[in-house]
Design a protein around this motif. Structure first.
Motif, PDB file in Angstrom:
ATOM      1  N   VAL A  32       0.849  -1.181   0.000  1.00  7.94           N
ATOM      2  CA  VAL A  32       0.000   0.000   0.000  1.00  7.94           C
ATOM      3  C   VAL A  32       0.885   1.231   0.000  1.00  7.94           C
ATOM      4  CG1 VAL A  32      -1.743   1.307   1.241  1.00  7.94           C
ATOM      5  CG2 VAL A  32      -1.820  -1.189   1.274  1.00  7.94           C
ATOM      6  N   VAL A  33       0.698   2.063  -1.016  1.00 12.83           N
ATOM      7  CA  VAL A  33       1.367   3.368  -1.036  1.00 12.83           C
ATOM      8  C   VAL A  33       0.316   4.361  -0.583  1.00 12.83           C
ATOM      9  CG1 VAL A  33       2.534   5.084  -2.454  1.00 12.83           C
ATOM     10  CG2 VAL A  33       2.841   2.645  -2.926  1.00 12.83           C
ATOM     11  N   ASP A  34       0.597   5.018   0.539  1.00 11.69           N
ATOM     12  CA  ASP A  34      -0.462   5.763   1.223  1.00 11.69           C
ATOM     13  C   ASP A  34      -0.143   7.259   1.230  1.00 11.69           C
ATOM     14  OD1 ASP A  34      -2.626   6.374   2.756  1.00 11.69           O
ATOM     15  OD2 ASP A  34      -1.703   5.775   4.660  1.00 11.69           O
ATOM     16  N   HIS A  35      -0.737   7.998   0.300  1.00 13.71           N
ATOM     17  CA  HIS A  35      -0.595   9.466   0.232  1.00 13.71           C
ATOM     18  C   HIS A  35       0.856   9.912   0.340  1.00 13.71           C
ATOM     19  CE1 HIS A  35      -4.910  10.020   0.254  1.00 13.71           C
ATOM     20  NE2 HIS A  35      -4.983   9.116   1.218  1.00 13.71           N
ATOM     21  N   GLY A  83       3.281  10.892   4.003  1.00 15.12           N
ATOM     22  CA  GLY A  83       2.682   9.601   3.688  1.00 15.12           C
ATOM     23  C   GLY A  83       3.598   8.452   4.069  1.00 15.12           C
ATOM     24  N   ARG A  84       3.185   7.238   3.707  1.00 15.76           N
ATOM     25  CA  ARG A  84       3.962   6.067   4.082  1.00 15.76           C
ATOM     26  C   ARG A  84       3.692   4.914   3.125  1.00 15.76           C
ATOM     27  NH1 ARG A  84       0.376   3.586   8.966  1.00 15.76           N
ATOM     28  NH2 ARG A  84      -1.566   3.713   7.810  1.00 15.76           N
ATOM     29  N   VAL A  85       4.523   3.921   3.239  1.00 14.39           N
ATOM     30  CA  VAL A  85       4.344   2.713   2.434  1.00 14.39           C
ATOM     31  C   VAL A  85       4.160   1.545   3.384  1.00 14.39           C
ATOM     32  CG1 VAL A  85       5.461   1.128   0.829  1.00 14.39           C
ATOM     33  CG2 VAL A  85       5.746   3.584   0.531  1.00 14.39           C
ATOM     34  N   LEU A  90       7.010  13.823  -6.189  1.00 14.46           N
ATOM     35  CA  LEU A  90       5.776  13.044  -6.075  1.00 14.46           C
ATOM     36  C   LEU A  90       4.756  13.854  -5.284  1.00 14.46           C
ATOM     37  CD1 LEU A  90       7.114   9.478  -5.180  1.00 14.46           C
ATOM     38  CD2 LEU A  90       6.172  10.221  -7.364  1.00 14.46           C
ATOM     39  N   ASP A  91       3.524  13.866  -5.768  1.00 19.61           N
ATOM     40  CA  ASP A  91       2.498  14.632  -5.101  1.00 19.61           C
ATOM     41  C   ASP A  91       1.326  13.722  -4.757  1.00 19.61           C
ATOM     42  OD1 ASP A  91       1.035  16.846  -4.143  1.00 19.61           O
ATOM     43  OD2 ASP A  91      -0.026  16.948  -6.068  1.00 19.61           O
ATOM     44  N   ASP A  92       1.188  13.420  -3.478  1.00 18.20           N
ATOM     45  CA  ASP A  92       0.036  12.694  -2.958  1.00 18.20           C
ATOM     46  C   ASP A  92      -0.278  11.445  -3.788  1.00 18.20           C
ATOM     47  OD1 ASP A  92      -1.978  12.302  -1.147  1.00 18.20           O
ATOM     48  OD2 ASP A  92      -3.472  13.327  -2.385  1.00 18.20           O
ATOM     49  N   VAL A  93       0.701  10.572  -3.872  1.00 22.02           N
ATOM     50  CA  VAL A  93       0.534   9.357  -4.663  1.00 22.02           C
ATOM     51  C   VAL A  93      -0.003   8.238  -3.782  1.00 22.02           C
ATOM     52  CG1 VAL A  93       1.783   7.534  -5.862  1.00 22.02           C
ATOM     53  CG2 VAL A  93       2.296   9.928  -6.338  1.00 22.02           C
ATOM     54  N   SER A  94      -1.091   7.641  -4.203  1.00 24.17           N
ATOM     55  CA  SER A  94      -1.648   6.492  -3.475  1.00 24.17           C
ATOM     56  C   SER A  94      -1.883   5.345  -4.439  1.00 24.17           C
ATOM     57  CB  SER A  94      -2.975   6.852  -2.803  1.00 24.17           C
ATOM     58  OG  SER A  94      -2.755   7.774  -1.773  1.00 24.17           O
ATOM     59  N   LEU A  95      -1.561   4.153  -3.983  1.00 24.93           N
ATOM     60  CA  LEU A  95      -1.697   2.991  -4.853  1.00 24.93           C
ATOM     61  C   LEU A  95      -1.815   1.756  -3.986  1.00 24.93           C
ATOM     62  CD1 LEU A  95      -1.455   1.877  -7.802  1.00 24.93           C
ATOM     63  CD2 LEU A  95       0.995   1.705  -7.392  1.00 24.93           C
TER      64      LEU A  95
END
Ligand SMILES: Nc1ncnc2c1ncn2[C@@H]1O[C@H](COP(=O)(O)OP(=O)(O)OP(=O)(O)O)[C@@H](O)[C@H]1O
Ligand SMILES: [Mg+2]
Lengths: 269, 255
Positions: free
Chosen positions: A16-19, A73-75, A34-39
């Motif tokens: 989980v890539v979290d914001h 954010g965090r991973v 990187l700008d607010d990447v979530s995946l």
């Protein structure tokens, strides 16, 4: 642990890539990479990231690998926050990054030697297995400079696979190769991925490559690096790189990519 | 085989020219002794043992000093390459002192240690350390960061990385630095032995010195030959295997 178990290995991981946001501070200016990447990446999923140069693809891989820290954010890997690099998430870099002071076999052994619960005999077996898998068992004793570019990438692939990581992060691994070798490797990669169940995140500039390999294609755009769209590629495997279906998906991806490019950058491709 | 033959021919020709020059009597035989008389000196010196004991004394000083120099220089170089504080202090010091011809250490060594073995060792160590520090430092700095990154993702910790990545990756620089250190050590030791009479041991430099005092040109040339041969052998024995390994692995140099 038996050799068989070692080759089968633990289940693939969920990521989980979290914001996540990332800036690079330089003397002149700050680059907003990187700008607010979530995946969210499912276990055993094959994700391909495409996007123009400088949109933060490598940065994102580095952050997932734990080589770089996000500013925001965090991973999460299996619900555990990622704080640094770890054996379970291996990176295959754009250049082969093989160690010139070791021979082919030594390079593949490097990661295996860092796994504590294996006997040396098993390590050698595993290394040989993967060199056979990439078709280089005859070149075990070869020095790195004696290998061709494609062979180097195949050794790098064997080195990345051998420690049996649950996640494989591949940064344009085949960009430097000729079309023939590349197509052969697409086949190999799909086979390995299916047989050995891994979560793969694969970066490329090549939309056809993306359509051929991915479960889902993530499209990114630059300044600042953002995720713009996620395409599902719902085609049966193994896929033939030259099929009409792949070409159709690829042209869809190209159209989408162009839509997100700044007008002045359009002429590049 | 052909290469050896050519090399042998070359040196035979060199000696022949030398003999011819002596025969032509352009210079007085006191200034240019014949190859035969140099040979005679060498055999007699070998027979009464002075040659071997002097070579032994010199080599012992050289090797001990050199390895101490390496043992100090390598870690210091690693340190200057990894800590900015060490770079700004020890690094600058090493850069400065490396340019200082190592003979310049001789007066200082004599004042500090007197006419002792310690003075000799000190000169050799000072000749070695700084170039080893600089070479290690550049070696580590020029490593592509991708090696360390690749190692980290495979689970290599800081200590493991130093031993298995940083050191081997900088090996080409380390070897050339060690070679340079060896050359400096050899030179500084000879300078020290020629200028300083030390009571604790009679080295090759001293033989050279007394050759001059006694106007014994055959001795001077004979000892010079011995010094050249020792230098050559050291190169072949200490460094050639490493360099061959480097060429084979890295694919540098002749193929
Ligand atoms: N170490 C760094 N220091 C400063 N800026 C950086 C650094 N790494 C990346 N950047 C900047 O961050 C942005 C994203 O870089 P990144 O390497 O992630 O792009 P990319 O999508 O991988 O590009 P490419 O397809 O060309 O490899 C770029 O503008 C780049 O200049
Ligand atoms: Mg990149």
């Amino acid at each position: 642990m038996s050799l068989q178990e070692e080759l089968q290995g633990p289940p693939p991981a969920k990521l989980v890539v979290d914001h996540v946001s990332k800036w690079f501070r330089q003397k002149r200016q700050n680059v907003h990479a990187l700008d607010d990447v979530s995946l969210e990446v499912e276990e055993g999923e094959f994700i391909v990231i495409v996007g123009p140069s400088g949109c933060g693809k490598s940065t994102l891989l580095d952050i997932i690998a734990g080589l770089e820290k996000p500013d925001k954010g965090r991973v999460l890997a299996d619900n555990q926050p990622v704080h640094g690099p770890g054996r379970h998430r291996l990176v295959m870099f754009q250049e082969s990054a093989l160690f010139p002071w070791l021979n082919t076999f030594g390079n593949v052994m490097f990661g295996l030697k860092l796994k504590p619960d294996l006997r040396n005999r098993e390590r050698r077996e595993v290394a040989k297995f993967f060199l056979r898998l990439v078709g280089l068992e005859k070149f075990m004793e070869a020095n790195v400079h004696e290998l061709s570019g494609g062979m180097k990438q195949r050794v790098a692939l064997a080195r990345a696979l051998a420690p049996n990581p649950r996640v494989l992060l591949m940064d344009e691994p085949f960009a430097a190769l000729d079309a023939m070798t590349r197509e052969q490797l697409y086949g190999d990669i799909q086979q390995i991925w299916q047989k050995r169940r891994k979560t793969i995140i694969f970066v490329t500039h090549n939309v056809r490559e993306a359509a051929c390999l991915a479960d889902r294609v993530v499209i990114m755009s630059p300044t600042p690096g953002r995720i713009r769209e996620i395409f599902e590629v719902d085609l049966p495997r193994p896929r033939d790189f030259n099929s009409i279906e792949i070409a159709r998906h690829a042209s869809q991806l190209t159209a989408a990519l162009k839509g997100y490019l700044a007008p002045e950058a359009l002429s590049v491709e | 085989m052909r290469r050896t033959l050519l090399a042998v021919l070359f040196f035979v020709a060199l000696v022949a020219i030398w003999a011819a020059l002596v025969h032509a009597k352009i210079w007085s035989p006191v200034l240019l002794p014949s190859p035969r008389s140099v040979m005679d000196y060498l055999t007699s010196a070998a027979r009464d043992g002075t040659l071997f004991s002097a070579s032994g004394v010199t080599l012992r000083r050289l090797l001990v000093g050199y390895f101490i120099g390496l043992a100090i220089g390598l870690p210091l170089g690693l340190l200057t390459a990894s800590l900015t504080f060490a770079e700004d202090t020890i690094g600058v010091l090493a850069l400065g002192l490396q340019t200082l011809p190592s003979v310049c250490w001789v007066p200082l060594a004599l004042l500090w240690f007197g006419q002792t073995e310690g003075a000799m060792l000190f000169v050799v160590i000072m000749g070695t350390v700084w170039s080893v520090v600089i070479a290690t430092d550049t070696g580590v700095r020029t490593i592509s960061p991708i090696f360390a990154r690749a190692a980290r993702t495979m689970g290599s910790g800081p200590f493991h990385r130093w031993i298995y990545v940083i050191l081997p990756a900088s090996l080409p620089h380390l070897i050339s630095g060690m070679k340079q250190g060896w050359a400096f050590a050899w030179r500084s030791l000879m300078a020290a032995e020629i200028y300083v009479t030390i009571l604790t041991g009679f080295g090759l430099g001293h033989l050279l010195h007394y050759g001059r005092e006694l106007n014994a040109m055959d001795q001077v040339i004979g000892i010079m030959l011995v010094i050249v041969v020792i230098g050559l052998l050291a190169d072949k024995i200490l460094f050639s295997p490493w360099e061959r390994f480097l060429h084979r692995r890295w694919g540098t140099g002749r193929t």
